[in-house]
Design a protein around this motif. Structure first.
Motif, PDB file in Angstrom:
ATOM      1  N   VAL A 101     -56.226 -21.549  87.269  1.00 46.22           N
ATOM      2  CA  VAL A 101     -57.079 -21.918  86.095  1.00 46.22           C
ATOM      3  C   VAL A 101     -56.223 -22.533  85.003  1.00 46.22           C
ATOM      4  CG1 VAL A 101     -59.013 -21.380  84.541  1.00 46.22           C
ATOM      5  CG2 VAL A 101     -59.000 -20.502  86.774  1.00 46.22           C
ATOM      6  N   THR A 102     -56.435 -23.542  84.239  1.00 45.56           N
ATOM      7  CA  THR A 102     -55.841 -24.171  83.207  1.00 45.56           C
ATOM      8  C   THR A 102     -56.162 -23.384  81.816  1.00 45.56           C
ATOM      9  OG1 THR A 102     -57.185 -25.788  82.647  1.00 45.56           O
ATOM     10  CG2 THR A 102     -55.668 -26.573  84.370  1.00 45.56           C
TER      11      THR A 102
ATOM     12  N   LEU B  49     -63.678 -24.477  92.081  1.00 45.82           N
ATOM     13  CA  LEU B  49     -63.587 -24.043  90.680  1.00 45.82           C
ATOM     14  C   LEU B  49     -64.927 -24.018  90.186  1.00 45.82           C
ATOM     15  CD1 LEU B  49     -61.877 -23.687  88.085  1.00 45.82           C
ATOM     16  CD2 LEU B  49     -61.907 -26.011  87.795  1.00 45.82           C
TER      17      LEU B  49
ATOM     18  N   PRO C 260     -53.706 -15.320  88.883  1.00 46.09           N
ATOM     19  CA  PRO C 260     -53.567 -16.173  90.220  1.00 46.09           C
ATOM     20  C   PRO C 260     -52.581 -15.676  91.389  1.00 46.09           C
ATOM     21  CG  PRO C 260     -52.106 -16.707  88.217  1.00 46.09           C
ATOM     22  CD  PRO C 260     -53.252 -15.705  87.863  1.00 46.09           C
TER      23      PRO C 260
ATOM     24  N   GLN D 151     -66.374 -20.822  88.154  1.00 46.29           N
ATOM     25  CA  GLN D 151     -67.100 -20.874  86.860  1.00 46.29           C
ATOM     26  C   GLN D 151     -68.456 -20.336  86.557  1.00 46.29           C
ATOM     27  OE1 GLN D 151     -66.107 -25.089  86.237  1.00 46.29           O
ATOM     28  NE2 GLN D 151     -64.276 -24.581  84.857  1.00 46.29           N
TER      29      GLN D 151
ATOM     30  N   GLN E 182     -59.288 -24.669  80.628  1.00 42.98           N
ATOM     31  CA  GLN E 182     -60.634 -24.358  81.455  1.00 42.98           C
ATOM     32  C   GLN E 182     -61.010 -22.798  81.037  1.00 42.98           C
ATOM     33  OE1 GLN E 182     -58.741 -24.997  85.140  1.00 42.98           O
ATOM     34  NE2 GLN E 182     -59.942 -26.798  85.560  1.00 42.98           N
ATOM     35  N   LEU E 183     -59.980 -22.087  80.576  1.00 42.46           N
ATOM     36  CA  LEU E 183     -60.295 -20.736  80.194  1.00 42.46           C
ATOM     37  C   LEU E 183     -60.837 -20.681  78.811  1.00 42.46           C
ATOM     38  CD1 LEU E 183     -60.043 -17.860  81.745  1.00 42.46           C
ATOM     39  CD2 LEU E 183     -57.759 -17.690  80.481  1.00 42.46           C
TER      40      LEU E 183
ATOM     41  N   TYR F 247     -57.438 -13.189  84.734  1.00 41.90           N
ATOM     42  CA  TYR F 247     -57.008 -14.307  85.205  1.00 41.90           C
ATOM     43  C   TYR F 247     -55.485 -13.842  85.947  1.00 41.90           C
ATOM     44  CZ  TYR F 247     -54.484 -18.856  85.965  1.00 41.90           C
ATOM     45  OH  TYR F 247     -53.822 -19.799  86.502  1.00 41.90           O
TER      46      TYR F 247
END
Length: 300
Positions: A149-150, A118, A142, A122, A153-154, A140
């Motif tokens: 990515v939560t 991660l 997935p 990033q 986090q975004l 995003y």
């Protein structure tokens, strides 16, 4: 209006025409770009997943980018190019190149090959954002990358980089987007995924949709109904489209081939060849395509 605020509405991903022998068909590509630019779309993006980007070599990619930017020069839409390199060094280099060539925006597919950490992903996103000043649409997706990515986090990326735009393509994306926008209320969100969730995403604060390009006028009509407050008409048209895109979105290669065949059936590109490996359509698929073109009265 800021450059980020201009990225809204219907922004299709440009398909990649090939000849029956598998060579890039530059004549069809120019015809396709001209067709799309006349439909009332808000922008276009080249080298997304629907552009079959992994199946292009670097020379083809550069020539296509030059043609694309030149053909759309002076048009009232934004021109985006996608950065798909798995190397941060190459992604930064390509981002700077595309900005210098005159791209209005970039799209960034974060690296996922060999499952980077991660922190590495990033750092990759930050490096590209810091390398350019034009808007960068961070994808995003997935389902395609296998990399979760939560929303938190975004949101951290959104808070740090005001020229970041977010293309959210988890399935389903609505709850994720709602949570993301609660943490980053000023963030600019678009949605792809063939527009399956287009109206729901607009209702929770999304700014636009990034579908494939073979029936862009349908998305333009839906969006214009929604903008005008004609929500019943928007829902009716979107509901008519849903059975088709729900079926075709079972696999990326499936809808890529479907879109290419629709473009060929409509006379916009000369051949529907997709570079291999791809997806073989069944006779039933071809019948469905013809019914779809007839139902929505799609012509050149």
């Amino acid at each position: 209006m800021s450059s980020v605020a201009m990225i809204q509405g219907v922004n299709p991903i440009v398909a990649m025409p090939f000849t029956a022998q598998g060579e890039v068909d530059f004549t069809s590509f120019r015809r396709l770009v001209a067709h799309l630019s006349g439909l009332g779309v808000n922008g276009l993006t080249l080298f997304g997943i629907a552009s079959e980007f992994p199946k292009l070599d670097d020379g083809e990619r550069l020539q296509l980018a030059e043609i694309y930017l030149d053909e759309l020069s002076g048009k009232r839409l934004f021109r985006a190019l996608s950065i798909t390199d798995h190397s941060t060094d190459l992604a930064v280099r390509r981002a700077r190149l595309y900005q210098s060539m005159g791209a209005d925006a970039l799209m960034l597919l974060p690296p996922f090959f060999l499952q980077p950490s991660l922190a590495a992903v990033q750092a990759h996103i930050s490096a590209v954002l810091e390398a350019v000043t034009i808007p960068v649409m961070v994808q995003y997706a997935p389902g395609e990358t296998g990399f979760p990515v939560t929303p938190h986090q975004l949101a951290e990326v959104a808070k740090r980089y005001p020229h970041a735009v977010f293309k959210i393509e988890c399935n389903p994306p609505v709850d994720y987007t709602r949570e993301f926008l609660q943490q980053a209320p000023d963030a600019h969100v678009l949605n792809g995924y063939a527009g399956l969730y287009m109206l729901h995403m607009l209702d929770v604060g999304g700014k636009g949709v990034m579908p494939g390009c073979s029936f862009s006028e349908i998305y333009v009509r839906i969006y214009r109904h929604w903008l005008a407050g004609e929500h019943q008409q928007a829902v009716q048209l979107h509901n008519a489209l849903l059975p088709y895109i729900q079926r075709w979105m079972q696999h990326c290669e499936y809808i890529i081939q479907i879109e290419k065949t629709i473009l060929q059936r409509r006379g916009i590109i000369a051949d529907d060849y997709c570079r291999k490996p791809g997806w073989q359509l069944a006779d039933e698929d071809l019948k469905t395509i013809d019914s779809f073109i007839s139902q929505f009265n799609l012509s050149v």
